[in-house]
Motif scaffolding. Structure first.
Motif, PDB file in Angstrom:
ATOM      1  N   TYR A 123      -6.535 -10.848  -3.162  1.00 46.02           N
ATOM      2  CA  TYR A 123      -7.820 -11.244  -2.575  1.00 46.02           C
ATOM      3  C   TYR A 123      -8.510 -12.168  -3.564  1.00 46.02           C
ATOM      4  O   TYR A 123      -8.903 -11.744  -4.659  1.00 46.02           O
ATOM      5  CB  TYR A 123      -8.668  -9.996  -2.293  1.00 46.02           C
ATOM      6  CG  TYR A 123      -9.849 -10.209  -1.370  1.00 46.02           C
ATOM      7  CD1 TYR A 123      -9.810  -9.765  -0.052  1.00 46.02           C
ATOM      8  CD2 TYR A 123     -11.009 -10.845  -1.829  1.00 46.02           C
ATOM      9  CE1 TYR A 123     -10.890  -9.940   0.795  1.00 46.02           C
ATOM     10  CE2 TYR A 123     -12.092 -11.030  -0.984  1.00 46.02           C
ATOM     11  CZ  TYR A 123     -12.028 -10.569   0.328  1.00 46.02           C
ATOM     12  OH  TYR A 123     -13.102 -10.755   1.164  1.00 46.02           O
ATOM     13  N   LEU A 150      -7.434  -5.572   1.703  1.00 42.06           N
ATOM     14  CA  LEU A 150      -6.329  -4.925   0.998  1.00 42.06           C
ATOM     15  C   LEU A 150      -5.758  -3.758   1.800  1.00 42.06           C
ATOM     16  O   LEU A 150      -4.547  -3.518   1.798  1.00 42.06           O
ATOM     17  CB  LEU A 150      -6.791  -4.456  -0.381  1.00 42.06           C
ATOM     18  CG  LEU A 150      -7.181  -5.590  -1.345  1.00 42.06           C
ATOM     19  CD1 LEU A 150      -7.815  -5.018  -2.612  1.00 42.06           C
ATOM     20  CD2 LEU A 150      -5.961  -6.439  -1.703  1.00 42.06           C
ATOM     21  N   ASP A 151      -6.632  -3.030   2.488  1.00 37.95           N
ATOM     22  CA  ASP A 151      -6.162  -1.907   3.305  1.00 37.95           C
ATOM     23  C   ASP A 151      -5.294  -2.374   4.476  1.00 37.95           C
ATOM     24  O   ASP A 151      -4.426  -1.643   4.953  1.00 37.95           O
ATOM     25  CB  ASP A 151      -7.351  -1.101   3.846  1.00 37.95           C
ATOM     26  CG  ASP A 151      -7.917  -0.135   2.811  1.00 37.95           C
ATOM     27  OD1 ASP A 151      -7.266   0.048   1.765  1.00 37.95           O
ATOM     28  OD2 ASP A 151      -8.998   0.427   3.047  1.00 37.95           O
ATOM     29  N   LEU A 152      -5.534  -3.591   4.959  1.00 34.43           N
ATOM     30  CA  LEU A 152      -4.733  -4.125   6.065  1.00 34.43           C
ATOM     31  C   LEU A 152      -3.415  -4.718   5.587  1.00 34.43           C
ATOM     32  O   LEU A 152      -2.605  -5.155   6.405  1.00 34.43           O
ATOM     33  CB  LEU A 152      -5.534  -5.182   6.830  1.00 34.43           C
ATOM     34  CG  LEU A 152      -6.606  -4.657   7.791  1.00 34.43           C
ATOM     35  CD1 LEU A 152      -7.396  -5.814   8.383  1.00 34.43           C
ATOM     36  CD2 LEU A 152      -5.970  -3.830   8.905  1.00 34.43           C
ATOM     37  N   GLY A 153      -3.197  -4.739   4.278  1.00 32.19           N
ATOM     38  CA  GLY A 153      -1.899  -5.179   3.775  1.00 32.19           C
ATOM     39  C   GLY A 153      -1.896  -6.468   2.985  1.00 32.19           C
ATOM     40  O   GLY A 153      -0.829  -6.971   2.625  1.00 32.19           O
ATOM     41  N   GLU A 155     -17.406  -5.831  -1.982  1.00 30.05           N
ATOM     42  CA  GLU A 155     -16.361  -4.828  -2.169  1.00 30.05           C
ATOM     43  C   GLU A 155     -15.820  -4.344  -0.822  1.00 30.05           C
ATOM     44  O   GLU A 155     -14.616  -4.109  -0.674  1.00 30.05           O
ATOM     45  CB  GLU A 155     -16.912  -3.642  -2.967  1.00 30.05           C
ATOM     46  CG  GLU A 155     -15.854  -2.584  -3.268  1.00 30.05           C
ATOM     47  CD  GLU A 155     -16.412  -1.441  -4.084  1.00 30.05           C
ATOM     48  OE1 GLU A 155     -15.610  -0.626  -4.565  1.00 30.05           O
ATOM     49  OE2 GLU A 155     -17.656  -1.356  -4.239  1.00 30.05           O
ATOM     50  N   THR A 156     -16.696  -4.228   0.170  1.00 31.32           N
ATOM     51  CA  THR A 156     -16.277  -3.786   1.504  1.00 31.32           C
ATOM     52  C   THR A 156     -15.267  -4.755   2.109  1.00 31.32           C
ATOM     53  O   THR A 156     -14.260  -4.340   2.687  1.00 31.32           O
ATOM     54  CB  THR A 156     -17.499  -3.668   2.434  1.00 31.32           C
ATOM     55  OG1 THR A 156     -18.424  -2.738   1.880  1.00 31.32           O
ATOM     56  CG2 THR A 156     -17.068  -3.187   3.820  1.00 31.32           C
ATOM     57  N   LYS A 160       1.024  -8.215   9.608  1.00 29.62           N
ATOM     58  CA  LYS A 160       1.593  -7.008   9.012  1.00 29.62           C
ATOM     59  C   LYS A 160       2.108  -6.022  10.061  1.00 29.62           C
ATOM     60  O   LYS A 160       2.883  -5.126   9.750  1.00 29.62           O
ATOM     61  CB  LYS A 160       0.549  -6.330   8.113  1.00 29.62           C
ATOM     62  CG  LYS A 160       0.158  -7.161   6.896  1.00 29.62           C
ATOM     63  CD  LYS A 160       1.379  -7.504   6.043  1.00 29.62           C
ATOM     64  CE  LYS A 160       1.013  -8.320   4.819  1.00 29.62           C
ATOM     65  NZ  LYS A 160       2.179  -8.640   3.970  1.00 29.62           N
ATOM     66  N   LYS A 173     -13.301  -6.829   0.469  1.00 28.82           N
ATOM     67  CA  LYS A 173     -12.052  -6.756  -0.293  1.00 28.82           C
ATOM     68  C   LYS A 173     -11.228  -5.544   0.111  1.00 28.82           C
ATOM     69  O   LYS A 173     -10.023  -5.642   0.312  1.00 28.82           O
ATOM     70  CB  LYS A 173     -12.354  -6.706  -1.790  1.00 28.82           C
ATOM     71  CG  LYS A 173     -12.928  -7.995  -2.356  1.00 28.82           C
ATOM     72  CD  LYS A 173     -13.216  -7.850  -3.846  1.00 28.82           C
ATOM     73  CE  LYS A 173     -13.807  -9.134  -4.410  1.00 28.82           C
ATOM     74  NZ  LYS A 173     -14.112  -9.016  -5.865  1.00 28.82           N
ATOM     75  N   VAL A 174     -11.889  -4.408   0.234  1.00 25.78           N
ATOM     76  CA  VAL A 174     -11.180  -3.174   0.610  1.00 25.78           C
ATOM     77  C   VAL A 174     -10.568  -3.316   2.002  1.00 25.78           C
ATOM     78  O   VAL A 174      -9.431  -2.909   2.238  1.00 25.78           O
ATOM     79  CB  VAL A 174     -12.140  -1.970   0.557  1.00 25.78           C
ATOM     80  CG1 VAL A 174     -11.488  -0.742   1.191  1.00 25.78           C
ATOM     81  CG2 VAL A 174     -12.521  -1.673  -0.892  1.00 25.78           C
ATOM     82  N   ALA A 175     -11.325  -3.912   2.927  1.00 22.91           N
ATOM     83  CA  ALA A 175     -10.817  -4.091   4.294  1.00 22.91           C
ATOM     84  C   ALA A 175      -9.547  -4.948   4.293  1.00 22.91           C
ATOM     85  O   ALA A 175      -8.566  -4.615   4.963  1.00 22.91           O
ATOM     86  CB  ALA A 175     -11.891  -4.735   5.167  1.00 22.91           C
ATOM     87  N   LYS A 184      -3.803  -8.430  10.348  1.00 24.63           N
ATOM     88  CA  LYS A 184      -3.311  -7.229  11.037  1.00 24.63           C
ATOM     89  C   LYS A 184      -2.111  -7.556  11.916  1.00 24.63           C
ATOM     90  O   LYS A 184      -1.135  -6.799  11.968  1.00 24.63           O
ATOM     91  CB  LYS A 184      -4.440  -6.628  11.890  1.00 24.63           C
ATOM     92  CG  LYS A 184      -4.086  -5.301  12.533  1.00 24.63           C
ATOM     93  CD  LYS A 184      -5.290  -4.721  13.256  1.00 24.63           C
ATOM     94  CE  LYS A 184      -4.967  -3.365  13.874  1.00 24.63           C
ATOM     95  NZ  LYS A 184      -6.147  -2.781  14.579  1.00 24.63           N
TER      96      LYS A 184
END
Length: 229
Positions: A102, A95-98, A88-89, A69, A91-93, A66
């Motif tokens: 992964y 990827l969502d942070l930039g 999955e949670t 980015k 990975k999503v966290a 964080k």
């Protein structure tokens, strides 16, 4: 030019495996056992790619991502998360942070090398499309990370380069001190504003500039600074 990778991994054995894999691909590699050491190194040099573990001492990987980015100076550096957290949670966290990729442990060396090459190719393509700023003999190339004045190369620190780039991007517009600090030093910067003044003074010296209206960088009293195009 040889590409440079930062590897942030607290397990020394895994860090050495990653380093050997990347060096065999032709990369220069710097290893760090925590994100604090990486950020210290970022003040002096900007790598082409960062491989980042999530479970780190002192500062966890997601917090480090964080911060990376959120800072204009490091936001474009591709970051590959390399971790044992495979849900999955998680990975999503990331990827969502930039994060740009992964990779879960255990990983294959050939796959790791391929993913790093892919990230570098994507970044190279983006850099080729980035513009060159040129005013009155002063030329800044983001792709080459190079500044020249009347054809002569000017040696700038990373922060001086980012500061000059931001001012040239906003040529002929008065930008406030707070806006400059937020964009160049990052939204989380809590240091003194005189840091900006010191960098402006250093830039003027290196550009043989003056503080007056005829120079490249003008002081706008009560506001901040302006690049005179």
């Amino acid at each position: 030019m040889q590409k440079h990778a930062f590897v942030v991994e607290d397990d020394e054995n895994i860090r050495e495996i990653i380093q050997c894999a990347l060096e065999s691909s032709g990369l220069l590699v710097s290893g760090f056992e925590d994100a604090v050491g990486m950020f210290r190194a970022l003040e002096e040099e900007r790598p082409d790619v960062i491989l980042l573990d999530l479970m780190l001492p002192r500062m966890d990987g997601l917090s480090a991502l964080k911060k990376l980015k959120g800072d204009a100076a490091s936001a474009r550096i591709p970051v590959l998360i390399l971790t044992a957290k495979s849900s999955e949670t998680d990975k999503v966290a990331g990827l969502d942070l930039g994060a740009d990729d992964y990779i879960t442990k255990p990983f294959g060396v050939l796959e790791l090398q391929a993913r790093v090459r892919a990230a570098l190719r994507r970044t190279s393509g983006e850099l080729k499309r980035e513009p060159v700023y040129e005013y009155r003999g002063l030329r800044l190339s983001r792709a080459r990370h190079e500044v020249t004045l009347n054809g002569e190369k000017i040696g700038l620190t990373l922060k001086e380069f980012d500061l000059l780039q931001f001012l040239m991007e906003n040529a002929d517009r008065a930008v406030s001190r707070n806006e400059i600090l937020d964009r160049v030093w990052g939204s989380g910067y809590t240091g003194e504003t005189r840091t900006l003044d010191m960098h402006i003074r250093s830039l003027r010296q290196k550009l043989s500039d003056t503080a007056g209206d005829g120079g490249f960088i003008a002081t706008v009293r009560g506001v901040g600074y302006k690049f005179n195009a």
